[in-house]
Design an enzyme around this catalytic site. Structure first.
Site, mmCIF file in Angstrom:
data_model
loop_
_atom_site.group_PDB
_atom_site.id
_atom_site.type_symbol
_atom_site.label_atom_id
_atom_site.label_comp_id
_atom_site.label_asym_id
_atom_site.label_seq_id
_atom_site.Cartn_x
_atom_site.Cartn_y
_atom_site.Cartn_z
ATOM 1 N N GLY A 1 0.700 -1.057 -0.003
ATOM 2 C CA GLY A 1 0.013 -0.152 0.120
ATOM 3 C C GLY A 1 0.895 1.180 -0.073
ATOM 4 N N CYS B 1 6.278 -4.980 0.542
ATOM 5 C CA CYS B 1 6.572 -3.532 -0.076
ATOM 6 C C CYS B 1 6.508 -2.575 0.995
ATOM 7 C CB CYS B 1 5.615 -3.291 -1.143
ATOM 8 S SG CYS B 1 5.756 -1.899 -2.301
ATOM 9 N N ILE C 1 6.185 -2.965 -7.561
ATOM 10 C CA ILE C 1 5.551 -1.606 -7.899
ATOM 11 C C ILE C 1 5.994 -0.456 -6.839
ATOM 12 C CG2 ILE C 1 3.144 -0.608 -7.993
ATOM 13 C CD1 ILE C 1 2.189 -3.719 -8.073
ATOM 14 N N ARG C 2 6.701 0.468 -7.330
ATOM 15 C CA ARG C 2 6.942 1.643 -6.524
ATOM 16 C C ARG C 2 7.781 0.947 -5.365
ATOM 17 N NH1 ARG C 2 2.058 5.115 -5.597
ATOM 18 N NH2 ARG C 2 3.286 5.350 -3.545
ATOM 19 N N HIS D 1 5.443 -7.845 -4.154
ATOM 20 C CA HIS D 1 4.168 -8.417 -3.753
ATOM 21 C C HIS D 1 3.727 -9.825 -4.126
ATOM 22 C CE1 HIS D 1 2.623 -4.442 -3.185
ATOM 23 N NE2 HIS D 1 3.556 -4.065 -4.135
ATOM 24 N N GLU E 1 1.736 -11.484 -3.358
ATOM 25 C CA GLU E 1 0.332 -11.783 -3.214
ATOM 26 C C GLU E 1 -0.417 -11.551 -4.503
ATOM 27 O OE1 GLU E 1 0.654 -7.391 -2.332
ATOM 28 O OE2 GLU E 1 1.656 -9.321 -1.855
#
Length: 199
Positions: free
Chosen positions: A49, A81, A139-140, A175, A177
């Site tokens: 997140g 993350c 992701i970032r 990630h 998941e």
């Protein structure tokens, strides 16, 4: 024998996806939103997140100090993350008021691989995970800038640590998941069981 009850911090992020991964490996996922629930779980997942937002929500929901105490008391925790950032001792490029849970003796760099447009996927060899390489989605994503002697590096991208373990704490910059491959969840459940927390 029922599997361990694994809490998923359900304030923001990939809660359903982590629940699916945990179910796939025989654990019982439980959404956690209140401090009292920490005593009811054998381990906890901190999903991805936005780390600053999650940190603020931890303060709003009065979870930050109970989480810090749970980590010190030995609760197994897996952060992916943003969860990796929250478990760090310090953040190089974070906001000065970034709330951190801590527990992992490491310094991380937020968005180390760039912005959203720089997101990427790669196959990684992860120590402790059997079988073919793990397909990792970044992701970032952060990376570990500096790790203490007690931190075991499980995987790297371009020499930067992206998966680490210290005792019963596990963290990934990617990630797991999002891929349907539940082996990182299995590794965490094994950590929970070996820590004596699992049923």
């Amino acid at each position: 024998m029922s599997g361990p009850r694994i809490g998923i911090l359900a304030l923001q992020g990939d809660v359903r996806e982590h629940a699916r991964g945990l179910t796939d490996v025989g654990a019982q996922p439980v959404e956690v939103r209140r401090a009292a629930q920490l005593a009811e779980v054998d381990g906890l997942v901190l999903p991805g997140g936005e780390s600053t937002t999650i940190g603020r929500l931890l303060q709003v929901f009065e979870l930050l100090e109970p989480l810090r105490a749970a980590v010190v008391a030995g609760l197994p925790v897996f952060g992916s993350c943003a969860g990796m950032i929250l478990l760090a001792r310090d953040v190089v490029d974070g906001r000065p008021d970034q709330p951190l849970i801590g527990g992992l003796d490491m310094v991380v760099r937020r968005n180390a691989f760039g912005r959203q447009v720089d997101s990427f996927e790669v196959d990684l060899d992860v120590d402790g995970v059997e079988g073919p390489p793990v397909h990792a989605v970044f992701i970032r994503a952060p990376w570990v800038e500096k790790a203490g002697d007690a931190v075991e590096v499980l995987a790297r991208v371009a020499e930067a640590p992206v998966a680490v373990r210290q005792g019963s704490l596990l963290a990934t910059a990617f990630h797991p998941e999002l891929t349907g491959d539940s082996r990182m969840h299995r590794l965490f459940v094994d950590i929970v069981r070996s820590s004596g927390s699992g049923r």
